[in-house]
Design a protein around this motif. Sequence first.
Motif, short mmCIF file in Angstrom:
data_model
loop_
_atom_site.label_atom_id
_atom_site.label_comp_id
_atom_site.label_asym_id
_atom_site.label_seq_id
_atom_site.Cartn_x
_atom_site.Cartn_y
_atom_site.Cartn_z
N HIS A 1 0.74 -1.19 -0.33
CA HIS A 1 0.26 0.28 -0.04
C HIS A 1 0.87 0.84 0.21
CE1 HIS A 1 1.05 -0.40 4.34
NE2 HIS A 1 0.30 0.94 4.70
N HIS B 1 1.34 3.68 2.15
CA HIS B 1 1.51 4.51 3.46
C HIS B 1 2.96 5.33 2.75
CE1 HIS B 1 -2.65 3.30 5.54
NE2 HIS B 1 -2.52 4.57 4.84
N ASP C 1 0.22 -4.00 6.01
CA ASP C 1 -0.28 -3.16 7.45
C ASP C 1 -1.51 -4.15 7.59
OD1 ASP C 1 1.74 -1.87 7.59
OD2 ASP C 1 1.37 0.36 7.82
ZN LIG Z 1 0.16 1.52 6.44
#
Ligand SMILES: [Zn+2]
Length: 272
Positions: A68, A70, A149
Amino acid sequence: MPTFSELGPGIRRLVAPNPSMMTGPGTNTYLFGGSEVAVLDPGPVIESHIETLQQIAGAPIRWILVTHTHPDHSPAAVELAAATGAELLGMPAPEGRHQDATFKADRNLNDGDLLETDEFVIEAVHTPGHASNHLCYRHIERNWLFTGDHVIDGSTVVIDPPDGNMKHYLQSLQHVKDLECSALAPGHGEIINDPARAIDWIIDHRLERETKVVDVLAANPNLTTRELVPHVYKEVNKKLYGWAERSLLAHLLKLEDDGAAKRAAERWVYAK
Ligand SMILES: [Zn+2]
């Protein structure tokens, strides 16, 4: 030579030097393969980490996968791709804060898409919840799931609305449990060898918190999300109230979606 961990045939892990409260020991970067290498989650832009990855790869880096977008997972992807010519794979970054807008995949992945190489096959598993564009990756031969995550070792992840979504998160946890993988390799911390037990614990923990939210809401009508925080998170250090408020909002939005909570002018009431 910097230390990396050999986790199994053709699977290595290098921890990025970005330890913190939110990242634990640092972001786990994984390498797959020996004659051609795929890198998963190269982490934040830290020159020493990017250089070390290329040194220990010991072979051309052909692919870069990200779970992802982030800031502790994907930003080094652009630089590593520029240095190696590797193909970038993942889901596009959504709009919003805490997103790495530099990430542009050469190949956008969807649930079930495969990266097939001579040495291994990796399957993308869409797991929205922590982030709407979150992918886990299943190493087919080992039946290991690389969870970013979505599931981490040793603590729970923040669900930060609107991109974070508690309802989707719980559904994605069940989805991952149903895959019956033999181990989970998280984005932070150590390998998890009993996936079903770990996932049940997370689901139970989230549902316990949800029950607490319902009880507090029923007893304290017409408070804002911020005003509800001390009631729901009595045990949490006040310094963490900002994150607690985000998690609480995620629970409240799920309850609203379930028809169990309503709000007017940002004040919440129990609705059953
Ligand atoms: Zn994350």
